[in-house]
Design a protein around this motif. Structure first.
Motif, PDB file in Angstrom:
ATOM      1  N   LEU A 337       0.667  -1.175   0.090  1.00 37.24           N
ATOM      2  CA  LEU A 337      -0.015   0.051  -0.005  1.00 37.24           C
ATOM      3  C   LEU A 337       0.760   1.097  -0.164  1.00 37.24           C
ATOM      4  CD1 LEU A 337      -3.232   0.763   2.039  1.00 37.24           C
ATOM      5  CD2 LEU A 337      -1.343   2.232   2.250  1.00 37.24           C
ATOM      6  N   ASP A 338       2.006   1.088   0.970  1.00 37.71           N
ATOM      7  CA  ASP A 338       2.845   2.494   0.654  1.00 37.71           C
ATOM      8  C   ASP A 338       3.440   2.658  -0.506  1.00 37.71           C
ATOM      9  OD1 ASP A 338       2.057   2.665   3.462  1.00 37.71           O
ATOM     10  OD2 ASP A 338       4.055   2.830   4.390  1.00 37.71           O
ATOM     11  N   ALA A 339       3.770   1.619  -1.254  1.00 35.59           N
ATOM     12  CA  ALA A 339       4.202   1.802  -2.524  1.00 35.59           C
ATOM     13  C   ALA A 339       3.343   2.565  -3.555  1.00 35.59           C
ATOM     14  CB  ALA A 339       4.972   0.549  -3.079  1.00 35.59           C
ATOM     15  N   ALA A 340       2.045   2.143  -3.468  1.00 30.19           N
ATOM     16  CA  ALA A 340       0.969   2.726  -4.073  1.00 30.19           C
ATOM     17  C   ALA A 340       0.752   4.254  -3.814  1.00 30.19           C
ATOM     18  CB  ALA A 340      -0.483   2.101  -3.974  1.00 30.19           C
ATOM     19  N   VAL A 341       0.897   4.523  -2.515  1.00 31.70           N
ATOM     20  CA  VAL A 341       0.876   5.782  -2.058  1.00 31.70           C
ATOM     21  C   VAL A 341       2.075   6.814  -2.581  1.00 31.70           C
ATOM     22  CG1 VAL A 341       1.428   7.302   0.304  1.00 31.70           C
ATOM     23  CG2 VAL A 341      -0.335   5.412   0.336  1.00 31.70           C
ATOM     24  N   ALA A 342       3.156   6.269  -2.316  1.00 32.94           N
ATOM     25  CA  ALA A 342       4.278   6.886  -3.028  1.00 32.94           C
ATOM     26  C   ALA A 342       4.413   7.341  -4.646  1.00 32.94           C
ATOM     27  CB  ALA A 342       5.735   6.112  -2.914  1.00 32.94           C
ATOM     28  N   HIS A 343       3.706   6.073  -5.353  1.00 37.69           N
ATOM     29  CA  HIS A 343       3.439   6.584  -6.752  1.00 37.69           C
ATOM     30  C   HIS A 343       2.379   7.523  -6.712  1.00 37.69           C
ATOM     31  CE1 HIS A 343       2.812   4.890 -11.051  1.00 37.69           C
ATOM     32  NE2 HIS A 343       1.778   5.671 -10.893  1.00 37.69           N
ATOM     33  N   ILE A 344       1.350   7.461  -6.306  1.00 39.00           N
ATOM     34  CA  ILE A 344       0.275   8.578  -6.149  1.00 39.00           C
ATOM     35  C   ILE A 344       0.897   9.988  -5.791  1.00 39.00           C
ATOM     36  CG2 ILE A 344      -2.042   9.187  -5.534  1.00 39.00           C
ATOM     37  CD1 ILE A 344      -2.722   6.064  -5.288  1.00 39.00           C
ATOM     38  N   ARG A 345       1.551   9.926  -4.808  1.00 41.99           N
ATOM     39  CA  ARG A 345       2.059  11.356  -4.456  1.00 41.99           C
ATOM     40  C   ARG A 345       2.885  11.854  -5.406  1.00 41.99           C
ATOM     41  NH1 ARG A 345       0.805  12.684   1.454  1.00 41.99           N
ATOM     42  NH2 ARG A 345       2.162  14.414   0.953  1.00 41.99           N
ATOM     43  N   ARG A 346       3.722  10.915  -5.845  1.00 42.69           N
ATOM     44  CA  ARG A 346       4.637  11.428  -7.067  1.00 42.69           C
ATOM     45  C   ARG A 346       4.037  12.028  -8.320  1.00 42.69           C
ATOM     46  NH1 ARG A 346       7.322  13.406 -10.285  1.00 42.69           N
ATOM     47  NH2 ARG A 346       9.034  12.727 -11.489  1.00 42.69           N
ATOM     48  N   TRP A 347       3.148  11.204  -8.832  1.00 42.69           N
ATOM     49  CA  TRP A 347       2.205  11.464 -10.168  1.00 42.69           C
ATOM     50  C   TRP A 347       1.222  12.419 -10.250  1.00 42.69           C
ATOM     51  CZ3 TRP A 347       5.850  11.366 -13.614  1.00 42.69           C
ATOM     52  CH2 TRP A 347       6.824  10.369 -13.321  1.00 42.69           C
ATOM     53  N   THR A 348       0.169  12.471  -9.019  1.00 39.17           N
ATOM     54  CA  THR A 348      -1.126  12.722  -9.130  1.00 39.17           C
ATOM     55  C   THR A 348      -1.160  14.381  -9.297  1.00 39.17           C
ATOM     56  OG1 THR A 348      -3.267  13.027  -7.861  1.00 39.17           O
ATOM     57  CG2 THR A 348      -1.384  13.403  -6.708  1.00 39.17           C
ATOM     58  N   SER A 349      -2.112  14.727 -10.015  1.00 36.77           N
ATOM     59  CA  SER A 349      -2.651  16.128 -10.287  1.00 36.77           C
ATOM     60  C   SER A 349      -3.381  16.690  -8.865  1.00 36.77           C
ATOM     61  CB  SER A 349      -3.400  16.393 -11.487  1.00 36.77           C
ATOM     62  OG  SER A 349      -4.655  15.888 -11.362  1.00 36.77           O
ATOM     63  N   GLY A 350      -3.497  15.961  -7.794  1.00 33.92           N
ATOM     64  CA  GLY A 350      -4.131  16.379  -6.696  1.00 33.92           C
ATOM     65  C   GLY A 350      -5.814  16.480  -6.870  1.00 33.92           C
ATOM     66  N   HIS A 351      -6.400  15.579  -7.593  1.00 33.35           N
ATOM     67  CA  HIS A 351      -7.720  15.406  -8.046  1.00 33.35           C
ATOM     68  C   HIS A 351      -8.538  14.619  -7.041  1.00 33.35           C
ATOM     69  CE1 HIS A 351     -11.802  15.700  -9.708  1.00 33.35           C
ATOM     70  NE2 HIS A 351     -11.305  16.615 -10.807  1.00 33.35           N
ATOM     71  N   THR A 352      -8.757  13.292  -7.406  1.00 33.10           N
ATOM     72  CA  THR A 352      -9.087  12.332  -6.769  1.00 33.10           C
ATOM     73  C   THR A 352      -8.549  10.938  -6.693  1.00 33.10           C
ATOM     74  OG1 THR A 352     -11.307  13.414  -7.275  1.00 33.10           O
ATOM     75  CG2 THR A 352     -11.508  10.703  -6.865  1.00 33.10           C
ATOM     76  N   GLU A 353      -8.341  10.418  -5.778  1.00 34.47           N
ATOM     77  CA  GLU A 353      -7.651   8.765  -5.637  1.00 34.47           C
ATOM     78  C   GLU A 353      -8.810   8.211  -4.766  1.00 34.47           C
ATOM     79  OE1 GLU A 353      -5.391   9.888  -7.423  1.00 34.47           O
ATOM     80  OE2 GLU A 353      -4.794  11.800  -6.357  1.00 34.47           O
ATOM     81  N   ALA A 354      -8.959   6.858  -5.536  1.00 32.25           N
ATOM     82  CA  ALA A 354      -9.842   5.840  -4.665  1.00 32.25           C
ATOM     83  C   ALA A 354      -8.950   4.409  -4.365  1.00 32.25           C
ATOM     84  CB  ALA A 354     -10.667   5.433  -6.018  1.00 32.25           C
ATOM     85  N   ILE A 355      -9.347   3.884  -3.096  1.00 33.11           N
ATOM     86  CA  ILE A 355      -8.999   2.744  -2.686  1.00 33.11           C
ATOM     87  C   ILE A 355      -9.973   1.799  -2.663  1.00 33.11           C
ATOM     88  CG2 ILE A 355      -9.230   3.382  -0.270  1.00 33.11           C
ATOM     89  CD1 ILE A 355      -7.098   1.299   0.361  1.00 33.11           C
ATOM     90  N   VAL A 356      -9.901   0.559  -2.980  1.00 32.83           N
ATOM     91  CA  VAL A 356     -10.819  -0.663  -2.937  1.00 32.83           C
ATOM     92  C   VAL A 356     -10.281  -1.506  -1.847  1.00 32.83           C
ATOM     93  CG1 VAL A 356     -12.170  -2.347  -4.014  1.00 32.83           C
ATOM     94  CG2 VAL A 356     -11.523  -0.126  -5.449  1.00 32.83           C
ATOM     95  N   THR A 357     -11.000  -1.807  -1.007  1.00 28.97           N
ATOM     96  CA  THR A 357     -10.564  -2.828   0.000  1.00 28.97           C
ATOM     97  C   THR A 357     -11.398  -2.996   0.993  1.00 28.97           C
ATOM     98  OG1 THR A 357      -8.608  -2.998   1.752  1.00 28.97           O
ATOM     99  CG2 THR A 357      -9.505  -0.726   1.836  1.00 28.97           C
ATOM    100  N   ARG A 358     -11.113  -4.257   1.652  1.00 27.70           N
ATOM    101  CA  ARG A 358     -12.324  -4.478   2.737  1.00 27.70           C
ATOM    102  C   ARG A 358     -11.596  -4.358   4.279  1.00 27.70           C
ATOM    103  NH1 ARG A 358     -13.515 -10.674   0.849  1.00 27.70           N
ATOM    104  NH2 ARG A 358     -11.202 -10.389   0.860  1.00 27.70           N
TER     105      ARG A 358
END
Lengths: 428, 428
Positions: A337-358
């Motif tokens: 999950l933290d690698a996903a976070v790092a990827h998103i923080r690196r590339w996002t434009s800051g609009h919307t992110e979603a997680i699918v999890t139970r």
């Protein structure tokens, strides 16, 4: 605020801005009833004068066709009596929204007896720089009037005849209702210079809101001395966690990407936890392919494509960065999950992110580590929208952090003033 | 947000900003307890290491004296063990304030069952560009840490040794409490170039707050591509209405002007309704003169001065525009309340305006026509202050309209994120 050095010229744009400023001063003390009456007059006038609007619009369409403009763009430019009626109906919806002006945001009686109220007031003069669609002309003007602001409209040259006709109708209706006609003005001139002058009219224009593609927005951000609210660029991500419900994950992924790919809240990248990649990738690939989506994937996704006999294009940094706004998606497998976070923080434009999890802990951690306007837990990215959020209307979706973040409704078109009432109170 | 083209260099300033960004990502998910513990460690460390701070401060003082700096400014630069203890006490006060982070600003369950929460989150990286006083170094860092932000401090070169010592103490204490030391950093370099680089670090720095004189603030506003919050310039007005209680009006005028003339919420202009000028001007002149205030007046005030044997200097446009920050005041007689409004709207910096009147209609009209951060009714302009307003602390007083207006407390150092929780929700 007194005029700055930037805004002392006598160009048509600055004259227009100065008129808007005077109109804003007249609008500010008006009660809701006066503003609502003007908006109802606008709605009536749009329907009554639909023929002249359509006629002006025909000139823009003719010009667009002569220039070889794509059909989809010509369609977006087109106004019909039916579309004009729908625009008028939207104006009536705005009338029915709660009045943001005068709302007491915070208030208290201080220990010394001073009565403190923080009250919403109009921003003053709002400039909108936008592309193509002439319906924005009316939408933006209605939201600005409702919130007590004067508006300066700077549409694209491709819709200049339509916008000119629309603004003429708006101004007549506003003036007929007893409000200053200069509360609604088109910025004169079609060239870049007029937009540039608007961007430098600090002290006359209180805020600029660019609506359109990334190039337009970045130009305004870079060149404007007027404060800007960045809107709309959406490089949105869907992260499928190790403990996701896979059926739900496939549905959310496809909905986020393909339900309407041309808009800013559509997903552009999917990240999948390595622990479920083997089970999830084949199903995701099948569903995306069926929805007509091309995948630009990392090695894991490319391998899954080979196994499934589906073409997966190799992804590069350009793919992580791109807002496709079409039937393409970037895809990677991440170890944690933290690698996903790092990827998103690196590339996002800051609009919307979603997680699918139970997994509640994973959801909580993901939410706490995002730095975006909206975070979805087990929901499609497509929900980031003023209408969906129940705001009734939206002037844009802010991807910046100051003043407004996420869908902007009427309160985001206001500032506040502290009103402090005493009885001869002195500071000791 | 991904780094912009502006922020890809490897200069010491940008390296510092990038470290701040990484620290901000670590700070964001921390609970209040962790941030408060770090602040208490900071307060303890300041007292314990007062000797080394005083020693560093002595070098700045020596340099200032050698440069022939005025005693008042040297005094403001000076740190003593007692002053350091007071600064530490202020940090403890900040610890006790409510946590702005995590506050749910707005929330609802949407018709489709989606749970919508708008939650306060840290802004990220806050840059402060400030002059002289080294106590700002600690105040600003404490408020930023409390609100979960990393801070980049760019003080004046005259306090460089003091600021370096203070930041070393702060960083050690923060790291000792388990938080990233890079949450508090001094911007390297003393020259203009380092401040300029900070202003262009868009994408790395989320907001810049200049604190100081008008020249500093206007430079930052003009040159920064990072969003700026304008603070502190106060050309404040007192309007004495026809129906004012004259005793109250004299007291409010003198308090607004002379209780502490060097600050931004002190009055700089008094406007008097013509209907009471004959009775009010002699009393006001006497009281202002007794308080040591020089009057720069229009013809009516000059005539009153002649009658009273008190010198009244002739006022020019420069006087209407000037923030004296001293024992001077501009003064005019106006024919109507609306003329007072027009004067104020023309010349104000948008900070604080006051009306003195017993007439509720006049008070209401004045309030509705002002376009400033604060409006006082029968109270001194000096009350526009975070402490007076009960905010417990203040990072500055915003004179702009976006994001924050008026005294800025901890909530103004935050942004918000929409957190949307569903159960597989899709957009139709």
């Amino acid at each position: 605020m007194s005029d700055s050095a930037d805004s002392t010229g006598t160009s048509p744009v600055l004259v227009t801005a100065r008129r808007a400023r005077a109109a804003a001063a007249e609008l500010a003390p008006l009660p809701r009833t006066a503003r609502d009456a003007a908006l109802l007059a606008v709605a009536d006038a749009l329907t009554e004068r639909a023929a002249e609007i359509v006629e002006a619009n025909a000139r823009d369409i003719e010009r667009a066709r002569a220039a070889g403009t794509a059909d989809a763009i010509v369609d977006r430019l087109t106004l019909t009596p039916r579309r004009i009626a729908a625009i008028a109906a939207d104006v009536r919806d705005v009338v029915a929204l709660p009045d943001p002006v005068g709302e007491v945001v915070r208030g208290s009686t201080l220990p010394n007896g001073l009565e403190l109220r923080q009250v919403r007031v109009p921003l003053g003069v709002v400039g909108i720089i936008y592309e193509a669609r002439p319906n924005v002309t009316v939408d933006a003007a209605a939201l600005c009037l409702k919130s007590g602001n004067a508006v300066l409209l700077r549409g694209s040259s491709s819709a200049y005849a339509s916008n000119t006709a629309l603004v003429a109708v708006l101004r007549d209706a506003v003036a007929g209702a007893g409000l200053p006609a200069d509360a609604v003005q088109l910025v004169p001139g079609e060239g870049r210079e007029s937009a540039h002058e608007l961007m430098r009219a600090r002290g006359l224009v209180d805020v600029l809101i660019p609506r359109g593609g990334e190039t337009l927005i970045q130009t305004v951000v870079r060149e404007s001395t007027v404060p800007v609210i960045e809107t709309g660029v959406g490089n949105c991500h869907v992260y499928v966690d190790e403990l996701a419900d896979l059926d739900m994950a496939v549905d959310i992924l496809v909905n986020s990407k393909a339900q309407r790919p041309s808009v800013c809240n559509a997903a552009e990248t999917v990240l999948v936890h390595a622990g479920i990649a083997e089970r999830f990738l084949p199903r995701a690939l099948a569903a995306l392919t069926e929805a007509g989506v091309r995948v630009h994937g990392d090695e894991a996704w490319q391998k899954a494509g080979l196994d499934a006999g589906t073409e997966v294009l190799p992804a590069t940094d350009a793919d992580w960065e791109t807002e496709y706004l079409g039937y393409d998606i970037a895809a990677a497998v991440v170890p944690t999950l933290d690698a996903a976070v790092a990827h998103i923080r690196r590339w996002t434009s800051g609009h919307t992110e979603a997680i699918v999890t139970r997994d509640t802990a994973a959801a909580r951690r993901f939410v706490s580590l995002m730095d975006s306007a909206a975070v979805m837990v087990n929901a499609s990215t497509r929900f980031t929208d003023g209408g969906q959020f129940g705001f009734g209307a939206e002037i844009g979706i802010s991807t910046q952090k100051l003043h407004a973040r996420g869908p902007m409704g009427l309160p985001e078109l206001t500032s506040t003033t502290y009103v402090v009432t005493g009885d001869g109170h002195l500071r000791e």
